[in-house]
Design a protein around this motif. Structure first.
Motif, PDB file in Angstrom:
ATOM      1  N   MET A  38       0.777  -1.200  -0.030  1.00  0.00           N
ATOM      2  CA  MET A  38      -0.041   0.027   0.026  1.00  0.00           C
ATOM      3  C   MET A  38       0.744   1.015   0.012  1.00  0.00           C
ATOM      4  N   VAL A  39       2.041   0.978   0.700  1.00  0.00           N
ATOM      5  CA  VAL A  39       2.872   2.233   0.675  1.00  0.00           C
ATOM      6  C   VAL A  39       3.607   2.477  -0.752  1.00  0.00           C
ATOM      7  N   ALA A  40       3.729   1.492  -1.597  1.00  0.00           N
ATOM      8  CA  ALA A  40       4.455   1.486  -2.844  1.00  0.00           C
ATOM      9  C   ALA A  40       3.417   2.021  -3.522  1.00  0.00           C
ATOM     10  N   TYR A  41       2.093   1.588  -3.523  1.00  0.00           N
ATOM     11  CA  TYR A  41       0.932   2.057  -4.331  1.00  0.00           C
ATOM     12  C   TYR A  41       0.897   3.644  -4.296  1.00  0.00           C
ATOM     13  N   ALA A  45       0.989   6.312  -7.257  1.00  0.00           N
ATOM     14  CA  ALA A  45      -0.197   6.793  -7.316  1.00  0.00           C
ATOM     15  C   ALA A  45      -0.252   8.348  -8.298  1.00  0.00           C
ATOM     16  N   PRO A  46       0.658   9.053  -7.989  1.00  0.00           N
ATOM     17  CA  PRO A  46       0.624  10.632  -8.792  1.00  0.00           C
ATOM     18  C   PRO A  46       1.277  10.256 -10.117  1.00  0.00           C
ATOM     19  N   THR A  47       2.020   9.295 -10.406  1.00  0.00           N
ATOM     20  CA  THR A  47       2.500   8.927 -11.769  1.00  0.00           C
ATOM     21  C   THR A  47       1.141   8.222 -12.612  1.00  0.00           C
ATOM     22  N   LEU A  48       0.750   7.381 -11.933  1.00  0.00           N
ATOM     23  CA  LEU A  48      -0.114   6.431 -12.579  1.00  0.00           C
ATOM     24  C   LEU A  48      -1.694   7.441 -12.918  1.00  0.00           C
ATOM     25  N   LEU A  49      -1.711   8.398 -11.859  1.00  0.00           N
ATOM     26  CA  LEU A  49      -2.858   9.312 -12.108  1.00  0.00           C
ATOM     27  C   LEU A  49      -2.551  10.146 -13.394  1.00  0.00           C
ATOM     28  N   GLY A  50      -1.467  10.691 -13.390  1.00  0.00           N
ATOM     29  CA  GLY A  50      -1.171  11.558 -14.337  1.00  0.00           C
ATOM     30  C   GLY A  50      -1.139  10.970 -15.808  1.00  0.00           C
ATOM     31  N   LEU A  51      -0.437   9.588 -15.702  1.00  0.00           N
ATOM     32  CA  LEU A  51      -0.560   8.858 -16.983  1.00  0.00           C
ATOM     33  C   LEU A  51      -1.805   8.437 -17.448  1.00  0.00           C
TER      34      LEU A  51
END
Length: 323
Positions: A38-41, A45-51
Motif C-alpha cells: 500500500m505504501v508503494a501504491y 499513484a501520482p504518476t499513474l494518475l497523471g499517466l
C-alpha cells in the motif's frame, strides 16, 4: 556375510532433494494489499494518475473521435470509416507518408553513424574531454523552437551565415529552405545536428561498458584496430545501438516543431516537408476537422507500433546480449 541394511544404502542426492521438495509445504502467494504494498501504491499513484489523465484518456478519446465528424464545438457525428477513406484519397496524406518515411530513413542512420564516430573520439584520453562532451550535448537541451529559429537564419539565402561561408570559397549558394529539391535534406541536417548529442551519450556509455580484456586478447593475437572494431566493439555495442534505433525512429516519426518553426504556414514550401504530425495539426487546429486529425493520429500510432514490433522481432538476428 550380512547384507547391507536399507539405511546403509547410498541415497541419490537428486532423489533426496526431490523428496524434500515434495514434502515441503507450498509457498503462500504474496498478498497484494500488505502494508508495504500500500505504501508503494501510494508513491506511484501520482504518476499513474497523471499517466491515465494525460495519456490514456486522450488516446482513447482520439480513437473514438477518429470514427466521427467533429469540429471541436458541436456534437460529434458518427461517420464510421469515412475519415480513413478520405485520407487514402487525399494526395497530400500520401505525400506526408512518403516525406515521413524519407525523413526517418535518412535522419536515424546518419545520427547513429555520427554518434558512433564521435563517441569513439570522445572515448580517448585527451585534454578537455569534459568540455567536448558538454559541447556535443548542448543541442539536446536546447528547445527545438530555438534551434529552428537559429538555423532558419543560418539558411537564409541573402544574409545567412551558411551561404556567406560558401561564397568565400566560390561554392554554390543554394536556397536551402526554398528549393523543394533540397528543403527536406536541409531540415534533416538540422535534426541530425540536434539529436546526435543524445545518441553520443548513450553510445559512449556502451563503449565504456566493454571489458578491456577483449581488446588485450585481440592485440596479443595481432588483430588490427579495424578488426577489433568490427569483431569486438560493434557486436558488443549492438544492445545500445538497438535502443538508440528504437528511440530514434519513434522520435523522427513524430517530428513537427522543427519543421513548423523553419517553414511555418508557407503553403508553397510546405508540400515537400509535410509530415504525418503536421497533417494532424493542420486538420485539427487549422481546418477544425478533429475527426480527420484523430484518424491520422491513429494511423501514426499504428505505424510506430508496427515499426517497433518489427524491430523487436528482427533484433534477435543482429543484437548480441552475451559477450
Amino acid at each position: 556375510m550380512e547384507l547391507p541394511s536399507n539405511s546403509d544404502k547410498h541415497i541419490n542426492p537428486y532423489e533426496q532433494g526431490m523428496k524434500q521438495e515434495l514434502n515441503s509445504s507450498p509457498k503462500k502467494p504474496k498478498k497484494l494489499f500488505t502494508k508495504e504494498a500500500m505504501v508503494a501504491y501510494l508513491f506511484i499513484a501520482p504518476t499513474l494518475l497523471g499517466l491515465f489523465i494525460f495519456y490514456i484518456l486522450p488516446a482513447l478519446g482520439s480513437f473514438v473521435l477518429s470514427f466521427t465528424n467533429w469540429d471541436g464545438i458541436n456534437t460529434p457525428e458518427f461517420v464510421a470509416l469515412d475519415n480513413f477513406i478520405l485520407m487514402i484519397k487525399d494526395p497530400l496524406f500520401m505525400r506526408s507518408i512518403i516525406n515521413t518515411a524519407v525523413f526517418t530513413l535518412l535522419s536515424v542512420p546518419l545520427s547513429i553513424i555520427f554518434a558512433i564516430i564521435i563517441s569513439l573520439l570522445l572515448n580517448q584520453k585527451i585534454k578537455g574531454m569534459v568540455f567536448y562532451r558538454t559541447l556535443y550535448f548542448l543541442p539536446v537541451v536546447t528547445m527545438p523552437v530555438a534551434v529552428g529559429m537559429v538555423w532558419k537564419w543560418l539558411y537564409n539565402t541573402e544574409y545567412g551565415l551558411v551561404n556567406h561561408i560558401l561564397g568565400l570559397f566560390n561554392l554554390p549558394q543554394p536556397a536551402w529552405l526554398f528549393d523543394p529539391n533540397i528543403s527536406l535534406l536541409s531540415v534533416i541536417i538540422v535534426y541530425v545536428w540536434m539529436t546526435v548529442g543524445n545518441n553520443v551519450i548513450l553510445v559512449l556509455a556502451g563503449l565504456q561498458g566493454i571489458e578491456k580484456s577483449y581488446y588485450e586478447a585481440a592485440q596479443i593475437d595481432g588483430a588490427s584496430k579495424t578488426k577489433q572494431f568490427f569483431k569486438i566493439t560493434l557486436p558488443l555495442l549492438t544492445p545500445t545501438l538497438f535502443f538508440v534505433l528504437i528511440t530514434g525512429m519513434i522520435s523522427s516519426l513524430q517530428v513537427f516543431d522543427l519543421i513548423f518553426v523553419m517553414i511555418g504556414n508557407t503553403t508553397a514550401l510546405l508540400e515537400p516537408l509535410r509530415t504525418l504530425v503536421y497533417g494532424v495539426y493542420e486538420f485539427g487546429f487549422k481546418y477544425g476537422q478533429m475527426g480527420v486529425a484523430s484518424a491520422q493520429a491513429l494511423i501514426l500510432f499504428l505505424t510506430i507500433l508496427l515499426v517497433t514490433i518489427v524491430q523487436f522481432i528482427f533484433q534477435k538476428k543482429w543484437v548480441h546480449y552475451d559477450a
